[in-house]
Design an enzyme around this catalytic site. Structure first.
Site, PDB file in Angstrom:
ATOM      1  N   LYS A   6     -12.583  -6.099   2.906  1.00  0.00           N
ATOM      2  CA  LYS A   6     -12.762  -5.956   1.267  1.00  0.00           C
ATOM      3  C   LYS A   6     -13.932  -6.907   1.070  1.00  0.00           C
ATOM      4  CE  LYS A   6      -7.956  -4.419   0.912  1.00  0.00           C
ATOM      5  NZ  LYS A   6      -6.535  -4.860   0.599  1.00  0.00           N
TER       6      LYS A   6
ATOM      7  N   GLU B 147      -4.199  -7.181  26.337  1.00  0.00           N
ATOM      8  CA  GLU B 147      -3.020  -7.652  25.706  1.00  0.00           C
ATOM      9  C   GLU B 147      -2.911  -9.125  26.012  1.00  0.00           C
ATOM     10  OE1 GLU B 147       0.102  -5.249  27.375  1.00  0.00           O
ATOM     11  OE2 GLU B 147       0.173  -3.754  25.605  1.00  0.00           O
TER      12      GLU B 147
ATOM     13  N   THR C 281      -7.430  -9.323   4.707  1.00  0.00           N
ATOM     14  CA  THR C 281      -8.038  -8.289   5.452  1.00  0.00           C
ATOM     15  C   THR C 281      -9.496  -8.422   5.718  1.00  0.00           C
ATOM     16  OG1 THR C 281      -8.733  -7.320   3.213  1.00  0.00           O
ATOM     17  CG2 THR C 281      -6.470  -6.480   3.982  1.00  0.00           C
TER      18      THR C 281
ATOM     19  N   TYR D 267      -8.514  -3.011  27.499  1.00  0.00           N
ATOM     20  CA  TYR D 267      -7.256  -3.311  27.255  1.00  0.00           C
ATOM     21  C   TYR D 267      -7.158  -4.809  27.515  1.00  0.00           C
ATOM     22  CZ  TYR D 267      -3.537  -0.694  26.222  1.00  0.00           C
ATOM     23  OH  TYR D 267      -2.233   0.307  25.191  1.00  0.00           O
TER      24      TYR D 267
ATOM     25  N   ARG E 243     -12.656  -2.607   9.155  1.00  0.00           N
ATOM     26  CA  ARG E 243     -11.400  -2.522   8.692  1.00  0.00           C
ATOM     27  C   ARG E 243     -10.222  -3.414   9.640  1.00  0.00           C
ATOM     28  NH1 ARG E 243      -9.457   0.228   4.696  1.00  0.00           N
ATOM     29  NH2 ARG E 243     -11.613   1.127   4.460  1.00  0.00           N
TER      30      ARG E 243
ATOM     31  N   ASP F  68      -1.875 -14.534   0.567  1.00  0.00           N
ATOM     32  CA  ASP F  68      -2.618 -13.220   0.855  1.00  0.00           C
ATOM     33  C   ASP F  68      -3.603 -13.096   0.231  1.00  0.00           C
ATOM     34  OD1 ASP F  68      -3.190 -10.674   1.460  1.00  0.00           O
ATOM     35  OD2 ASP F  68      -1.391  -9.881   1.178  1.00  0.00           O
TER      36      ASP F  68
HETATM   37  C1  LIG Z   1      -5.533  -4.556   0.951  1.00  0.00           C
HETATM   38  C2  LIG Z   1      -4.413  -5.341   0.959  1.00  0.00           C
HETATM   39  C3  LIG Z   1      -3.155  -5.459   1.953  1.00  0.00           C
HETATM   40  C4  LIG Z   1      -3.203  -4.687   2.972  1.00  0.00           C
HETATM   41  O1  LIG Z   1      -4.174  -4.329   3.806  1.00  0.00           O
HETATM   42  P1  LIG Z   1      -4.244  -2.902   4.741  1.00  0.00           P
HETATM   43  O2  LIG Z   1      -5.389  -3.398   5.582  1.00  0.00           O
HETATM   44  O3  LIG Z   1      -4.571  -1.804   3.708  1.00  0.00           O
HETATM   45  O4  LIG Z   1      -3.121  -3.006   5.428  1.00  0.00           O
HETATM   46  C5  LIG Z   1      -2.301  -6.608   1.844  1.00  0.00           C
HETATM   47  N1  LIG Z   1      -2.395  -7.221   0.734  1.00  0.00           N
HETATM   48  C6  LIG Z   1      -3.132  -7.299  -0.050  1.00  0.00           C
HETATM   49  C7  LIG Z   1      -2.963  -8.172  -1.315  1.00  0.00           C
HETATM   50  C8  LIG Z   1      -4.158  -6.225  -0.194  1.00  0.00           C
HETATM   51  O5  LIG Z   1      -4.978  -6.118  -1.358  1.00  0.00           O
END
Ligand SMILES: *Cc1c(COP(=O)(O)O)cnc(C)c1O
Length: 412
Positions: A226, A48, A223, A46, A232, A197
């Protein structure tokens, strides 16, 4: 492992992933080292708070590890501040909005149906309940149109402009967006912030193969699982000290409790891997493979989006007279995994959709070559045309993956 039920399911999943060609554009395979860090005993801790400011004792090594993860993220993206705690990309967006906006504030984004994300104002997401989302359209050619963005900015006067997408196959000119926002802000009553994003393209950014949004945006979310090829999870970057403090608060304590320190260790491993020349070469091959497959489908007469990144869209309705759902199922039957996707100006509902999205990040990690990518285009074509024998198509898939690495034995 004594739990037979879970063990069997784990083995079945390994078998499924080894047998198939993974073309879901948002997926990838992390290295053994990343997976090892993620299964480490950091999972039991933990912590936090943030390094040096924790709510629990015993955080000495966790502090050092999380600091290393932060430093590596900053070095990789040439950015001054990083928060590596968001549990996912959606959590990162939740916190970034909270750091930059008040409830109800207006955000200008691309709609989900045009390639945006659920958290970019979809009616079924928290984002549309907490903030007022309005959207910009793509141009007739399906590309971002800076004139449209400029016009919408002046019409809507949002507090935040959001770029970064889930199904957009072209390069993004973040520098030009920054200029439009600066011009707008020079005469606006309340300035508009700029958020990117980069969830999908973070690996391309890390490899230096496209513009780095950190050079232009007030805050960047991502993220890590990807194209970045890590565990993840989520990530938030900024060059602004004032925003960095607000972002940290918005992640903890505002929206999360204890950070996933094992995942943060996995992110640290991934950030270092991604800084190597090998990763740049990998990412270049992802781009080349994606283009090779897309070009080959177009040579066969298919209607495709074209591509300048790791993904493209195939219009299966125009090309084969079937919808995206049906196409996804047909490909699934021969162990090619991809997902149905709306295309620009789609006439079908999202449950069917007219397109399929293909990406080559995961396949390239396993060893996909340009020749393989071309052969995959022919297999997709034959499968969707519906004339070829299914067993023969499966053998062609098997012959490709038999040359690739096992998903549990991947080195960076
Ligand atoms: C995949 C994605 C997310 C969210 O990711 P998660 O880990 O699935 O919550 C946010 N924004 C974009 C543009 C994405 O492609």
């Amino acid at each position: 492992m004594k739990d037979e039920a879970i063990k069997q399911l784990m083995n079945r999943e390994v078998e499924r992933q080894n047998r198939g060609i993974e073309l879901i554009a948002s997926e990838n395979y992390p290295s053994k080292d990343v997976r090892e860090a993620c299964s480490s005993i950091f999972m039991a801790k933990y912590a936090e708070g943030y390094p040096g400011k924790r709510y629990y004792g015993g955080c000495e090594t966790v502090d050092e590890m999380e600091t290393l993860s932060i430093e590596r993220a900053k070095a990789l993206f040439r950015c001054r501040y990083a928060n590596v705690q968001p549990h996912s990309g959606s959590q990162a967006n939740f916190a970034a909005y909270r750091a930059m906006l008040n409830p109800g504030d207006k955000v200008l984004s691309l709609a989900l149906n045009d390639g945006g994300h659920l958290t970019h104002g979809s009616p079924v997401s928290f984002s549309s309940a907490d903030y007022t989302f309005v959207h910009y359209d793509l141009g007739n050619d399906g590309r971002l149109d800076l004139e449209i963005i400029k016009r919408r900015l002046h019409e809507e006067k949002p507090r935040l402009f959001l770029a970064g997408y889930s199904a957009y196959p072209f390069a993004i000119d973040f520098a030009a967006m920054r200029k439009i926002i600066d011009d707008y802000n020079a005469q606006a009553e309340t300035p508009c912030l700029f958020m990117v994003d980069m969830a999908h393209i973070a690996g391309i950014v890390a490899a230096g193969l496209c513009q780095n949004p950190c050079d232009y945006a007030d805050a960047v979310t991502s993220t890590t699982h990807k194209t970045l090829r890590g565990p993840r999870g989520g990530l938030i970057l900024t060059n602004r000290e004032d925003l960095a403090k607000k972002i940290n608060f918005a992640v903890f304590p505002y929206s999360q409790g204890g950070p996933l320190e094992h995942i943060i260790a996995g992110k640290a491993v991934c950030f270092l891997e991604d800084s190597k020349p090998e990763f740049r070469a990998y990412m270049q091959l992802v781009l080349d493979n994606t283009k090779a497959c897309c070009d080959e489908l177009m040579k066969l007469g298919c209607v495709c989006s074209g591509t300048e990144n790791h993904l493209f869209l195939l219009d299966v309705l125009s090309s084969f007279g079937i919808n995206g759902k049906e196409a996804q199922e047909r490909l699934g039957e021969i162990d090619i995994t991809a997902n149905k996707n709306m295309i620009h100006g789609d006439t079908l509902p999202p449950q069917q959709a007219s397109g399929v999205r293909f990406g080559f990040a995961a396949a390239t990690t396993r060893g996909c070559t340009k020749e393989d990518a071309k052969e995959i285009a022919h297999i997709i074509y034959d499968a969707l045309k519906g004339e070829a024998d299914k067993q023969k198509l499966i053998s062609r898939v098997q012959s490709i993956v038999s040359r690739w690495k096992n998903v549990l034995e991947l080195e960076a």
